[in-house]
Design a protein around this motif. Structure first.
Motif, mmCIF file in Angstrom:
data_model
loop_
_atom_site.group_PDB
_atom_site.id
_atom_site.type_symbol
_atom_site.label_atom_id
_atom_site.label_comp_id
_atom_site.label_asym_id
_atom_site.label_seq_id
_atom_site.Cartn_x
_atom_site.Cartn_y
_atom_site.Cartn_z
ATOM 1 N N ALA A 30 0.795 -1.268 -0.162
ATOM 2 C CA ALA A 30 0.324 0.489 -0.307
ATOM 3 C C ALA A 30 0.844 1.641 -0.514
ATOM 4 O O ALA A 30 2.098 1.269 0.087
ATOM 5 N N GLY A 31 0.346 1.762 -0.585
ATOM 6 C CA GLY A 31 1.199 3.354 -0.377
ATOM 7 C C GLY A 31 0.924 4.327 0.861
ATOM 8 O O GLY A 31 -0.720 4.014 1.335
ATOM 9 N N TYR A 32 1.265 4.973 1.252
ATOM 10 C CA TYR A 32 1.373 5.999 2.412
ATOM 11 C C TYR A 32 1.469 7.352 1.818
ATOM 12 O O TYR A 32 2.480 7.738 1.015
ATOM 13 N N LYS A 33 1.305 8.393 2.830
ATOM 14 C CA LYS A 33 1.741 9.254 3.170
ATOM 15 C C LYS A 33 3.233 9.873 4.278
ATOM 16 O O LYS A 33 2.493 9.176 5.243
ATOM 17 N N LYS A 34 4.144 10.884 3.892
ATOM 18 C CA LYS A 34 5.102 10.276 5.456
ATOM 19 C C LYS A 34 5.154 11.906 5.330
ATOM 20 O O LYS A 34 4.828 13.136 4.042
ATOM 21 N N ALA A 35 5.844 12.836 6.673
ATOM 22 C CA ALA A 35 5.896 13.965 6.893
ATOM 23 C C ALA A 35 6.884 13.829 7.537
ATOM 24 O O ALA A 35 7.473 12.654 8.604
ATOM 25 N N ILE A 36 8.096 15.014 6.529
ATOM 26 C CA ILE A 36 9.219 14.845 7.415
ATOM 27 C C ILE A 36 9.584 16.678 8.452
ATOM 28 O O ILE A 36 9.010 17.539 7.674
ATOM 29 N N ARG A 37 9.271 16.448 9.745
ATOM 30 C CA ARG A 37 9.998 17.890 10.839
ATOM 31 C C ARG A 37 11.257 18.440 10.974
ATOM 32 O O ARG A 37 12.230 17.641 11.346
#
Length: 96
Positions: free
Chosen positions: A78-85
């Motif tokens: 599955a694809g996903y969304k990621k965030a870099i802080r």
């Protein structure tokens, strides 16, 4: 999104994310598909008591793999969304 607890799913731990943590003090999280930068920033600031300078969001696509003797394309991640802080400069960098 109804609560900040539904925005962040889990931290992503890979070689690249470990490099970002150790050298640039940037943390990587898997986030909800419908989350935007403001929601991610608010969730991280409230949950981890840090000041966030910037948030980058990346949509990671689903990947297909070959499996079995006939080498059919039957496995899909599955694809996903990621965030870099990105931390605020001049702050102490403690482990989250």
């Amino acid at each position: 999104m109804s609560t900040i607890y539904e925005v962040l799913h889990r931290p992503i731990v890979t070689e690249k994310s470990n490099y970002l943590v150790n050298t640039l003090h940037q943390y990587v999280f898997e986030v909800a598909r419908d989350a935007n930068r403001t929601q991610v920033k608010d969730a991280v600031e409230i949950l981890f008591h840090v000041t966030v300078k910037r948030v980058n969001i990346i949509n990671a696509p689903a990947k297909r793999a070959r499996k079995g003797k006939s080498r059919r394309l039957d496995v899909s991640n599955a694809g996903y969304k990621k965030a870099i802080r990105h931390p605020e400069p001049g702050r102490s960098y403690s482990v989250i």
